[in-house]
Design an enzyme around this catalytic site. Structure first.
Site, PDB file in Angstrom:
ATOM      1  N   ASP A 117       0.605  -1.334   0.123  1.00  0.00           N
ATOM      2  CA  ASP A 117       0.114   0.068   0.048  1.00  0.00           C
ATOM      3  C   ASP A 117       0.625   1.199  -0.080  1.00  0.00           C
ATOM      4  OD1 ASP A 117       0.878   0.070   2.638  1.00  0.00           O
ATOM      5  OD2 ASP A 117      -0.788  -0.256   3.602  1.00  0.00           O
ATOM      6  N   ASP A 230       0.595 -11.083   6.193  1.00  0.00           N
ATOM      7  CA  ASP A 230       0.306 -10.210   5.040  1.00  0.00           C
ATOM      8  C   ASP A 230       1.645  -9.958   4.494  1.00  0.00           C
ATOM      9  OD1 ASP A 230      -1.535  -9.270   3.011  1.00  0.00           O
ATOM     10  OD2 ASP A 230      -2.045  -7.319   4.163  1.00  0.00           O
TER      11      ASP A 230
END
Length: 313
Positions: A117, A230
């Site tokens: 991100d 993640d």
């Protein structure tokens, strides 16, 4: 067993003899002339026989080293540990030990997802590593220039200027081993417990079955579930936040799908060249795997990972 024997032995100048190749001789859960690297939690100036009970009564302490520094210092350490992780020293006055039941449960089952991100990692803020003045490095918008302080606002805020550094992307060490970084949620551990620790992920589902990845935790992730890692993979999906739009002028939902990212190696060419190799990694070493399962266990951080984040426990 407490360390009373240790004190008596020091008074008598005990030695274990000279050996060309020394071994650690354990007295139950402690031994002379040994140490554990990294994972420092706290320290206290106390007597040697008080070190083990002090560790036992300190939240998060799982192992320790006692030295004569400052007339006696107990170096309390954290994280899963086994006695085999200790290494011998030349100082017979040193003592290292583990607390009972601190041996990790091998093969804890978990799952992996992926994201990139571009935001400043949560472990890049001050105070995120318990007991240590250290933090994950964050970078300016070019992904190269590193901030020399932890206070810069995240690029995922409208006025932010700090982003994930370009070099915090995964790479293959060899065909069976890779290094990288991740956000993770390990039940029973806080973010301060997790930040900058390292875990070995042994993949259990095809096409990665039999491969291993060692990752350093650099982020928490508000949407990361229990036993989930993640993995930071460029082009892996921006998820909740899209700092890549401000940093790299990425599309509204990032490259590819907002959750999942690009779906082919050719789509990696849409990413900036600076982080493109991390995207290729997913389709090369990672074999295009989609959220593979694994078992995980804590390990000492490889120097290669620590040198990138400059975060040391």
């Amino acid at each position: 067993m407490k360390l009373i024997i240790f004190v008596l032995c020091l008074m008598m100048s005990c030695t274990s003899g000279h050996h060309e190749k020394r071994q650690i001789h354990w007295n139950g859960n402690w031994a002379h002339a040994c140490d554990f690297s990294d994972n420092d939690l706290n320290n206290a100036q106390i007597r040697g026989e008080d070190c083990e009970p002090r560790c036992e009564s300190t939240p998060g302490c799982t192992h320790f080293t006692w030295t004569t520094y400052l007339n006696g210092t107990c170096w309390m350490k954290q994280g899963s540990i086994i006695k085999d992780n200790a290494y011998p020293t030349n100082d017979q006055s040193m003592v290292c030990g583990v607390i009972r039941d601190s041996k990790p449960t091998p093969g804890v089952s978990g799952r992996t997802t992926r994201y990139w991100d571009c935001c400043k990692p949560s472990c890049s803020w001050a105070g995120k590593v318990r007991g240590r003045d250290t933090y994950v490095k964050s970078c300016r918008s070019n992904g190269y220039d590193v901030f020399d302080h932890p206070n810069a606002a995240s690029g995922c805020n409208s006025d932010g200027e700090a982003f994930t550094c370009n070099n915090q992307q995964p790479w293959a060490v060899n065909d069976g081993l890779a290094y990288g970084f991740a956000a993770a949620h390990i039940p029973g551990l806080s973010e301060q417990d997790n930040c900058c620790t390292c875990y070995k992920l042994d993949f259990t589902s095809d096409p990665l079955r039999g491969k291993t990845m060692i990752v350093q935790i650099t982020n928490s992730g508000s949407d990361v579930g229990a036993h989930q890692f993640d993995l930071q993979i460029p082009g892996g999906g921006v998820g909740i936040f899209n700092g890549c739009q401000l940093q790299w002028n990425a599309p509204d939902n990032g490259w590819g799908e907002r959750y999942g990212g690009v779906r082919s190696r050719d789509e990696c060419y849409a990413l900036p060249e600076q982080i493109r190799n991390g995207c290729f990694f997913r389709f090369d070493w990672f074999r295009g795997a989609d959220n593979p399962t694994m078992t995980y266990s804590q390990v000492d951080c490889p120097q290669e990972l620590k040198s990138i984040t400059d975060c040391h426990r």
